[in-house]
Motif scaffolding. Structure first.
Motif, PDB file in Angstrom:
ATOM      1  N   LEU A 176       0.843  -1.190   0.000  1.00 14.90           N
ATOM      2  CA  LEU A 176       0.000   0.000   0.000  1.00 14.90           C
ATOM      3  C   LEU A 176       0.881   1.244   0.000  1.00 14.90           C
ATOM      4  O   LEU A 176       2.085   1.188   0.261  1.00 14.90           O
ATOM      5  N   VAL A 187      -9.690   3.523   1.161  1.00 11.00           N
ATOM      6  CA  VAL A 187      -8.643   3.052   0.263  1.00 11.00           C
ATOM      7  C   VAL A 187      -9.191   3.124  -1.158  1.00 11.00           C
ATOM      8  O   VAL A 187     -10.396   3.235  -1.374  1.00 11.00           O
ATOM      9  N   ALA A 327     -10.927  -5.331   1.304  1.00 12.75           N
ATOM     10  CA  ALA A 327     -11.109  -3.974   1.813  1.00 12.75           C
ATOM     11  C   ALA A 327     -12.576  -3.673   2.080  1.00 12.75           C
ATOM     12  O   ALA A 327     -12.927  -3.061   3.096  1.00 12.75           O
ATOM     13  N   LEU A 362      -3.767   4.041   0.026  1.00 13.47           N
ATOM     14  CA  LEU A 362      -4.267   4.287   1.374  1.00 13.47           C
ATOM     15  C   LEU A 362      -4.559   5.768   1.548  1.00 13.47           C
ATOM     16  O   LEU A 362      -3.663   6.610   1.411  1.00 13.47           O
ATOM     17  N   GLY A 390      -4.563   1.015   7.518  1.00 13.78           N
ATOM     18  CA  GLY A 390      -3.544   0.234   6.823  1.00 13.78           C
ATOM     19  C   GLY A 390      -3.321  -1.124   7.446  1.00 13.78           C
ATOM     20  O   GLY A 390      -3.217  -2.137   6.737  1.00 13.78           O
TER      21      GLY A 390
END
Length: 408
Positions: A176, A187, A327, A362, A390
């Motif tokens: 990331l 994200v 995510a 991110l 994260g």
């Protein structure tokens, strides 16, 4: 872990909350002590000590700085040839910080202005979090703390050439990167080409000097340089398709020192950014011809040196889909955005040429406007709340990837 329960996500979220103060302190410590590419000795020692305390197994030193360490599953049914890689970059930029805080850079002319301190702290927090799942994981997780992302040719390629992917044969790799234009807590991802190939251009134009009042008795490299710059822009507008992103910028030009003297030489430099490797190759050929032939037509000579930078960063379709799903499950679909293509470059692209994977953006942006809050700015100041996001995304993506590989 063939099936991932809501309870697993709750465990990750809870532990990320608990680890946040420690990870924030680690980030601030790294930020106070930035180190330039291939000089990250203190950061390397910090990372190694932290992972040693977690019981990780260390790989050979592929480069003088950087750390590669394995979280080996203690699940009796785990298949240890099943490996997922998580990567963070650890170097800083040659930039003087202009922020005011109690953890500003203590090194003159050096600053973590691209978020690598955030990336390193996040991956260390992720290592702590995932180590608590080691009795459940169906495979192993390789942690790569890579030096020198900021300085071409970068640290990724020499690590690969030194044997990283000969010693380990991962099924997927993920990383990331902080992006301040995305709100903290979110994200963004994109399938396929996400970031551009970047090459450095160095042009030297050789003429014949003379008196500025008699240009006909000289061969003017300044005039030729102006024509070369104009001609190069035609490559973008007339060689590349309007549907293919391409940028060619001459950003430095130097020649002459007096108003009445035509110099003998002019030196120029710039960058070329392209999202298509075939077009990149075409541009290399046409750049050389354009520089040399325009110069020849104006009675001077010129040479072009192209320093090949990072390739196009291409997110694998399956890895992208897995990371997006992870995510959305971890953060909620409203916190996952579709990324636009970016003309910046990243040496994570080298890994993706060897192993399918995905690069995750991110969000570190705050609600309020802040001066210079952009990457590579002396005022870059990411929202530290993104450290938790994260950790959550990297941890759950790794768990989901291993579960997918195990048939879950």
């Amino acid at each position: 872990m063939s099936e991932i329960s809501r309870g697993t996500r709750d465990r990750i979220g809870s532990r990320a909350d608990e680890l946040y103060p420690l990870v924030r302190d680690i980030r601030r410590d790294i930020h106070r002590h930035p180190e330039l590419s291939f000089q990250e000795f203190r950061t390397t020692a910090l990372v190694r000590d932290y992972l040693e305390n977690l019981g990780f197994e260390f790989a050979p030193r592929y480069l003088e700085t950087g750390v590669v360490a394995l979280l080996r599953s203690l699940n009796p049914s785990a298949q240890h040839e099943r490996v997922v890689v998580l990567r963070a970059d650890i170097d800083a930029l040659p930039l003087q910080e202009e922020n005011i805080s109690d953890f500003c850079s203590g090194e003159a002319g050096c600053m973590h202005a691209c978020g690598h301190d955030m990336h390193t702290a996040i991956l260390l927090g992720t290592a702590s979090l995932l180590s608590e799942f080691r009795h459940e994981l169906p495979g192993d997780i390789l942690f790569v703390f890579q030096p020198a992302e900021e300085k071409a040719p970068g640290g990724a390629k020499p690590m690969i050439e030194a044997g990283l992917f000969r010693d380990y044969t991962p099924a997927m790799i993920f990383a990331l990167h902080c992006f301040p234009h995305i709100r903290s807590g979110n994200v963004a991802l994109r399938e396929g080409s996400l970031m551009a190939a970047a090459d450095e251009l160095y042009i030297t134009v050789h003429g014949e000097g003379g008196h500025a009042s008699a240009p006909h008795k000289a061969a003017d490299p300044i005039l030729a340089s102006a024509h070369i710059i104009t001609a190069l822009q035609h490559l973008v507008s007339r060689v590349s398709s309007p549907y293919e992103p391409a940028v060619l910028t001459i950003s430095s030009i130097s020649g002459g020192h007096a108003t009445n003297v035509i110099p003998e030489n002019v030196v120029m430099s710039g960058t070329m950014r392209i999202m298509n490797e075939e077009l990149r190759s075409t541009f290399h050929h046409r750049l050389k011809k354009t520089v040399e032939q325009v110069a020849d037509a104006l009675g001077v000579s010129a040479e072009l040196d192209i320093v090949h930078g990072y390739p196009v960063l291409v997110n694998d379709a399956a890895a992208f889909g897995l990371a997006r799903d992870a995510a959305e499950e971890m953060l909620g679909a409203s916190h996952v955005e579709e990324s636009e293509p970016l003309m910046t470059a990243e040496d994570f692209a080298w890994y993706l040429q060897e192993c399918p994977g995905a690069f995750i953006q991110l969000g570190t942006g705050r609600n309020e406007d802040r001066k210079g809050d952009q990457l590579h700015s002396p005022y870059f100041d990411p929202d530290e709340a993104a450290l938790k996001t994260g950790m959550e995304v990297m941890s759950y993506t790794a768990i989901k990837a291993l579960a997918r590989l195990a048939g879950g």
